[in-house]
Design an enzyme around this catalytic site. Structure first.
Site, PDB file in Angstrom:
ATOM      1  N   TYR A 178       1.123  -1.582   0.295  1.00  0.00           N
ATOM      2  CA  TYR A 178       0.363  -0.264  -0.293  1.00  0.00           C
ATOM      3  C   TYR A 178       0.777   0.780   0.430  1.00  0.00           C
ATOM      4  CZ  TYR A 178       0.592   0.635   4.594  1.00  0.00           C
ATOM      5  OH  TYR A 178       1.355   1.261   6.296  1.00  0.00           O
ATOM      6  N   CYS A 179       0.193   2.350  -0.268  1.00  0.00           N
ATOM      7  CA  CYS A 179       0.686   3.661  -0.689  1.00  0.00           C
ATOM      8  C   CYS A 179      -0.307   5.210  -0.301  1.00  0.00           C
ATOM      9  CB  CYS A 179       2.116   3.506  -1.442  1.00  0.00           C
ATOM     10  SG  CYS A 179       1.464   3.836  -3.065  1.00  0.00           S
ATOM     11  N   THR A 180       0.204   5.729  -0.802  1.00  0.00           N
ATOM     12  CA  THR A 180      -0.576   7.243  -0.369  1.00  0.00           C
ATOM     13  C   THR A 180      -1.709   6.703  -1.484  1.00  0.00           C
ATOM     14  OG1 THR A 180       1.328   8.274   0.393  1.00  0.00           O
ATOM     15  CG2 THR A 180      -1.319   9.554  -0.210  1.00  0.00           C
ATOM     16  N   ILE A 207      -4.194   4.858   0.505  1.00  0.00           N
ATOM     17  CA  ILE A 207      -5.267   5.007   1.933  1.00  0.00           C
ATOM     18  C   ILE A 207      -5.582   5.987   1.552  1.00  0.00           C
ATOM     19  CG2 ILE A 207      -4.608   6.021   3.888  1.00  0.00           C
ATOM     20  CD1 ILE A 207      -1.051   5.386   3.351  1.00  0.00           C
TER      21      ILE A 207
END
Length: 312
Positions: A178-180, A207
């Site tokens: 996951y990342c932004t 996110i």
């Protein structure tokens, strides 16, 4: 009703004459009174822009009207004021810098991890034998991260490839990246697959989308964003703060850039230390001759450009 919107998006889609496209696109964005930051590369677009709702909607419509970007997904936030002061649109080698340019290794249009919608991700992170992998930089995951996530000691995403050997012990597990907003996972998951990881997934929309569609459950702290908001709330289900003041160690959700422009360190710092150190990360930085004026936000810009707020 809030007057402005801020949108976050990316699209991996080849752009011919991308450098010229960037110049033309900047003119287009300014014609719509938008502010923000867009990176254009041969491989696609990566942007965060802000403006009044009608202008932002006109921009999104124009992007979707271009067949190269028709599938672009926008994460939309209603905001009280523009999230930038200037409009930048720049040509670069990559829309997210990984240092990996071999299309046989990294090509998000042909091979990435399996995309999980937020609700699917929400369920899977509770399973046993699952590895939750944060592919963001130190200053980002120090501010907020999923419970039980593995975080990497990296200053920039271009350092991610150096972590592959350290992650090799998870090759036979389900790896959920996951990342932004999802853009880094496109390349991170592709690299993991290239190196023999068997079961790789990624949080579709990152996110930000998870917060909107799954309530942000089990994401601790705030999410770092690359605009003058600096950090945004994600979790409306079971929120908590995990970040501590770089200077004194007390719990604080506030992140700033050091007021010394030659340092510009991203740090979490409480208001008391911010006032005492004038927005700097250390006493040494407070004496720098180019130290910027600290206004309590810790976000610095150069030349203001007003956003047209007149009714459309």
């Amino acid at each position: 009703m809030k007057k402005f919107q801020t949108i976050l998006y990316y699209c991996y889609s080849p752009i011919a004459n991308a450098e010229q496209f960037a110049a033309t696109h900047l003119t287009f964005c300014k014609s719509l009174n938008l502010v923000g930051r867009i990176i254009v590369a041969d491989e696609g677009l990566n942007g965060t822009i802000s403006g009044v709702k009608a202008d932002v909607e006109a921009y999104m419509a124009a992007i979707h009207a271009d067949e190269r970007f028709a599938k672009t997904e926008f994460k939309i936030d209603e905001v009280d004021e523009p999230s930038f002061i200037k409009m930048h649109c720049r040509y670069k080698d990559e829309i997210v810098h990984s240092g990996l340019k071999d299309p046989n290794i990294i090509n998000p249009n042909t091979r990435t991890g399996k995309h999980l919608e937020p609700v699917e991700f929400q369920k899977m992170i509770k399973e046993e034998d699952v590895i939750i992998l944060d592919v963001r930089s130190n200053y980002e995951h120090n501010l907020g991260r999923f419970k039980n996530a593995i975080t990497l000691d990296i200053e920039n995403f271009r350092d991610f490839p150096e972590q592959i050997n350290e992650l090799a012990k998870y090759k036979d597990k389900k790896v959920l990246t996951y990342c932004t907003g999802g853009i880094k996972c496109e390349k991170a998951s592709a690299l993991l697959l290239h190196h023999g990881f068997n079961d790789v997934y990624q949080l579709h929309g990152g996110i930000i989308k998870y917060g909107k569609e799954a309530g942000g459950e089990d994401f601790d702290g705030k999410c770092y964003v690359f605009d003058n908001r600096i950090a945004v709330d994600v979790n409306s289900v079971n929120p908590s703060i995990v970040s501590t003041c770089y200077s004194c160690g007390i719990v604080t959700p506030k992140m700033i850039n050091c007021a010394n422009p030659e340092c510009n360190e991203h740090i979490t710092q409480c208001d008391a230390c911010g006032e005492e150190l004038e927005g700097c990360c250390s006493v040494a930085c407070t004496t720098h001759p180019r130290k910027r004026q600290y206004d309590g936000t810790g976000y610095y810009v150069k030349v203001p450009q007003q956003v047209n707020v007149s009714a459309k």
